[in-house]
Design a protein around this motif. Structure first.
Motif, PDB file in Angstrom:
ATOM      1  N   GLU A 231       0.824  -1.220   0.000  1.00 31.04           N
ATOM      2  CA  GLU A 231       0.000   0.000   0.000  1.00 31.04           C
ATOM      3  C   GLU A 231       0.859   1.272   0.000  1.00 31.04           C
ATOM      4  N   GLY A 232       1.942   1.266   0.779  1.00 32.40           N
ATOM      5  CA  GLY A 232       2.801   2.456   0.891  1.00 32.40           C
ATOM      6  C   GLY A 232       3.374   2.867  -0.457  1.00 32.40           C
ATOM      7  N   MET A 233       3.757   1.877  -1.211  1.00 35.06           N
ATOM      8  CA  MET A 233       4.343   2.134  -2.534  1.00 35.06           C
ATOM      9  C   MET A 233       3.281   2.747  -3.462  1.00 35.06           C
ATOM     10  N   LYS A 234       2.080   2.169  -3.379  1.00 35.85           N
ATOM     11  CA  LYS A 234       0.991   2.710  -4.211  1.00 35.85           C
ATOM     12  C   LYS A 234       0.732   4.173  -3.825  1.00 35.85           C
ATOM     13  N   ALA A 235       0.715   4.445  -2.517  1.00 37.09           N
ATOM     14  CA  ALA A 235       0.419   5.803  -2.052  1.00 37.09           C
ATOM     15  C   ALA A 235       1.515   6.775  -2.499  1.00 37.09           C
ATOM     16  N   TYR A 236       2.781   6.322  -2.472  1.00 39.07           N
ATOM     17  CA  TYR A 236       3.859   7.232  -2.883  1.00 39.07           C
ATOM     18  C   TYR A 236       3.729   7.567  -4.372  1.00 39.07           C
ATOM     19  N   VAL A 237       3.454   6.555  -5.180  1.00 40.53           N
ATOM     20  CA  VAL A 237       3.357   6.816  -6.624  1.00 40.53           C
ATOM     21  C   VAL A 237       2.113   7.670  -6.923  1.00 40.53           C
ATOM     22  N   ASP A 238       1.054   7.480  -6.152  1.00 45.24           N
ATOM     23  CA  ASP A 238      -0.120   8.361  -6.309  1.00 45.24           C
ATOM     24  C   ASP A 238       0.269   9.807  -6.025  1.00 45.24           C
ATOM     25  N   GLN A 239       1.098   9.975  -5.006  1.00 47.12           N
ATOM     26  CA  GLN A 239       1.535  11.342  -4.677  1.00 47.12           C
ATOM     27  C   GLN A 239       2.338  11.948  -5.834  1.00 47.12           C
ATOM     28  N   CYS A 240       3.185  11.124  -6.452  1.00 46.23           N
ATOM     29  CA  CYS A 240       3.950  11.614  -7.615  1.00 46.23           C
ATOM     30  C   CYS A 240       2.988  12.110  -8.698  1.00 46.23           C
ATOM     31  N   LYS A 241       1.901  11.366  -8.870  1.00 44.22           N
ATOM     32  CA  LYS A 241       0.928  11.755  -9.904  1.00 44.22           C
ATOM     33  C   LYS A 241       0.173  13.015  -9.495  1.00 44.22           C
ATOM     34  N   GLU A 327      15.951  13.936  -1.429  1.00 46.63           N
ATOM     35  CA  GLU A 327      14.669  14.301  -0.804  1.00 46.63           C
ATOM     36  C   GLU A 327      13.548  13.382  -1.279  1.00 46.63           C
ATOM     37  N   MET A 328      13.616  12.979  -2.509  1.00 52.47           N
ATOM     38  CA  MET A 328      12.572  12.083  -3.038  1.00 52.47           C
ATOM     39  C   MET A 328      12.662  10.708  -2.374  1.00 52.47           C
ATOM     40  N   VAL A 329      13.891  10.217  -2.215  1.00 55.18           N
ATOM     41  CA  VAL A 329      14.053   8.887  -1.608  1.00 55.18           C
ATOM     42  C   VAL A 329      13.596   8.921  -0.148  1.00 55.18           C
ATOM     43  N   GLN A 330      13.939   9.999   0.556  1.00 55.06           N
ATOM     44  CA  GLN A 330      13.502  10.104   1.961  1.00 55.06           C
ATOM     45  C   GLN A 330      11.985  10.135   2.046  1.00 55.06           C
ATOM     46  N   GLU A 331      11.387  10.875   1.132  1.00 54.21           N
ATOM     47  CA  GLU A 331       9.930  10.993   1.135  1.00 54.21           C
ATOM     48  C   GLU A 331       9.284   9.633   0.841  1.00 54.21           C
ATOM     49  N   ALA A 332       9.829   8.928  -0.155  1.00 51.70           N
ATOM     50  CA  ALA A 332       9.272   7.617  -0.510  1.00 51.70           C
ATOM     51  C   ALA A 332       9.418   6.652   0.670  1.00 51.70           C
ATOM     52  N   GLU A 333      10.561   6.715   1.324  1.00 50.92           N
ATOM     53  CA  GLU A 333      10.825   5.817   2.452  1.00 50.92           C
ATOM     54  C   GLU A 333       9.777   6.002   3.554  1.00 50.92           C
ATOM     55  N   ALA A 334       9.361   7.247   3.728  1.00 52.20           N
ATOM     56  CA  ALA A 334       8.386   7.538   4.805  1.00 52.20           C
ATOM     57  C   ALA A 334       7.038   6.853   4.533  1.00 52.20           C
ATOM     58  N   PHE A 335       6.787   6.461   3.283  1.00 54.87           N
ATOM     59  CA  PHE A 335       5.533   5.767   2.944  1.00 54.87           C
ATOM     60  C   PHE A 335       5.618   4.256   3.207  1.00 54.87           C
ATOM     61  N   MET A 336       6.838   3.749   3.365  1.00 55.11           N
ATOM     62  CA  MET A 336       7.005   2.293   3.437  1.00 55.11           C
ATOM     63  C   MET A 336       6.706   1.776   4.829  1.00 55.11           C
ATOM     64  N   ASN A 337       6.255   0.531   4.853  1.00 54.41           N
ATOM     65  CA  ASN A 337       5.881  -0.074   6.120  1.00 54.41           C
ATOM     66  C   ASN A 337       7.080  -0.882   6.648  1.00 54.41           C
ATOM     67  N   CYS A 338       7.910  -0.223   7.453  1.00 51.01           N
ATOM     68  CA  CYS A 338       9.138  -0.892   7.920  1.00 51.01           C
ATOM     69  C   CYS A 338       8.944  -1.438   9.326  1.00 51.01           C
ATOM     70  N   PRO A 339       9.608  -2.567   9.621  1.00 53.91           N
ATOM     71  CA  PRO A 339       9.506  -3.093  10.981  1.00 53.91           C
ATOM     72  C   PRO A 339      10.043  -2.064  11.979  1.00 53.91           C
ATOM     73  N   ALA A 340       9.355  -1.965  13.135  1.00 55.09           N
ATOM     74  CA  ALA A 340       9.796  -0.988  14.151  1.00 55.09           C
ATOM     75  C   ALA A 340      11.187  -1.365  14.608  1.00 55.09           C
ATOM     76  N   GLU A 341      11.988  -0.316  14.882  1.00 55.13           N
ATOM     77  CA  GLU A 341      13.349  -0.577  15.381  1.00 55.13           C
ATOM     78  C   GLU A 341      13.291  -1.210  16.746  1.00 55.13           C
ATOM     79  N   LYS A 342      14.182  -2.174  16.961  1.00 51.84           N
ATOM     80  CA  LYS A 342      14.220  -2.804  18.289  1.00 51.84           C
ATOM     81  C   LYS A 342      14.732  -1.799  19.316  1.00 51.84           C
ATOM     82  N   PRO A 343      14.093  -1.700  20.485  1.00 51.45           N
ATOM     83  CA  PRO A 343      14.624  -0.772  21.479  1.00 51.45           C
ATOM     84  C   PRO A 343      16.003  -1.218  21.947  1.00 51.45           C
ATOM     85  N   THR A 344      16.908  -0.262  22.110  1.00 57.38           N
ATOM     86  CA  THR A 344      18.244  -0.652  22.579  1.00 57.38           C
ATOM     87  C   THR A 344      18.222  -0.754  24.104  1.00 57.38           C
ATOM     88  N   SER A 345      18.771  -1.843  24.617  1.00 53.88           N
ATOM     89  CA  SER A 345      18.690  -2.015  26.074  1.00 53.88           C
ATOM     90  C   SER A 345      19.966  -1.466  26.716  1.00 53.88           C
TER      91      SER A 345
END
Ligand code: F6P
Length: 345
Positions: A231-241, A327-345
């Motif tokens: 879905e994130g990828m679809k949303a990013y490309v929609d934004q480009c359009k 800037e485009m790559v950062q913006e696209a990345e923000a749309f992606m569904n990435c696993p949450a970072e593990k908390p550092t103990s």
């Protein structure tokens, strides 16, 4: 007898052809921390093979070397005759040079041990990228990464020499066989581009110190696969359009990447439901272009991780790729569904 100091010509009658690749490599050799001349020679070997492949590709229509070879490579893709020819050309150049101990090629199932254990370098190469475009006269390319072997020269090749993350590349580049043929490379001190002057048989510096625009208005993706995207990828490309960006997709990674590098834009080959690791190969496609991108001020990610930091585990490993203006790559990345970072103990 009169002796006069040389005065450069001011008449403008004979335009300057500029700096050859050879001279440039020599001038830049001292930028390289292990400067012994071997990396320089290796780059020259690659340039020579590129000239030969350029010759073969430009006359492909006349010499019965177009079309399929009749075999399928390790990727399950049908090899074109020119894929095989380019592979032979680069293998030959790299094995004759003496600087390389092992080669990873898209066209070979296994690592090729050149039986030259004194060679310090490992090369990963896609000899002819975008080869489905050969028969229709559309731009194609060569992509290469150069690594220093980890084990001492003189000893047998080990897995750790081959399975290196992209951050370990000492040089990387591509050749674009396009409306003109260009070689673009980095040794980690900026990116420089050279255009081939066919009649002189030389590459000349034409694009010194390439800097990618931080932003752009071009997106390059195969939208035929849209139904397969997250879905994130679809949303990013929609934004480009929505922003009325231009869609430009050649289907030759080198050509799409090169255009976006110079003009500003993003190339996306995402994960799909069918291929969660995407299509492109980490070792001999994504890593080289990621190093060039970063050296030119652009970015490359798999959607969640910096490409250069991915630790390869298999030779022909695939990765999703989002590469281009930072800037485009950062913006696209923000749309992606990435696993949450593990908390550092
Ligand atoms: O290396 C694979 C490649 O040919 C790239 O050059 C190109 O960008 C991509 O595949 C095209 O793939 P598709 O046909 O799925 O869009």
């Amino acid at each position: 007898m009169k002796i006069l100091p040389y005065q450069p010509d001011q008449s403008g009658l004979a335009y300057s052809v500029g700096t050859t690749l050879d001279r440039f490599i020599k001038l830049k050799q001292s930028d390289f921390p292990f400067a012994s001349g071997e990396l320089s020679q290796l780059l020259r070997d690659i340039a020579l093979a590129a000239k030969i492949v350029n010759r073969e590709t430009t006359r492909a229509g006349l010499s019965n070397i177009g079309g399929a070879f009749g075999q399928v490579n390790v990727q399950g893709e049908e090899q074109q005759k020119l894929d095989v020819i380019a592979n032979i050309r680069f293998m030959r150049a790299l094995s004759k040079g003496g600087e390389v101990c092992a080669i990873v090629s898209e066209e070979e199932d296994s690592v090729i041990d050149l039986q030259n254990s004194s060679g310090k370098y490992v090369v990963a190469i896609d000899p002819l990228d975008g080869s489905s475009n050969i028969d229709v006269n559309i731009s194609i390319g060569t992509i290469f990464s150069i690594y220093r072997r980890k084990t001492p020269a003189g000893s047998p090749i080990q897995r750790e020499d081959i399975m290196q993350a992209g951050t370990e590349q000492v040089a990387a580049g591509y050749v674009l066989y396009g409306s003109s043929t260009m070689l673009v490379y980095t040794t980690g001190c900026g990116v420089n581009g050279f255009t081939y002057e066919q009649s002189l048989g030389e590459f000349f510096l034409s694009h010194p110190n390439i800097q990618a625009p931080k932003n752009g208005e071009i997106y390059s993706v195969n939208e035929g696969s849209q139904k397969e995207w997250e879905e994130g990828m679809k949303a990013y490309v929609d934004q480009c359009k929505d922003r009325r960006y231009s869609a430009r997709y050649i289907g030759s990674l080198v050509a799409d990447f090169h255009r976006n590098l110079l003009k500003g834009g993003i190339y996306l080959y995402p994960a799909t439901h069918k291929n969660p690791s995407g299509k492109l190969r980490l070792l001999y496609e994504a890593n080289a272009l990621a190093l060039i991108a970063e050296q030119a001020g652009a970015m490359a990610t798999d959607g969640c991780n910096r490409i250069l930091e991915i630790q390869p585990t298999t030779l022909h490993q695939r990765t999703p790729l989002l590469i281009g203006s930072s800037e485009m790559v950062q913006e696209a990345e923000a749309f992606m569904n990435c696993p949450a970072e593990k908390p550092t103990s």
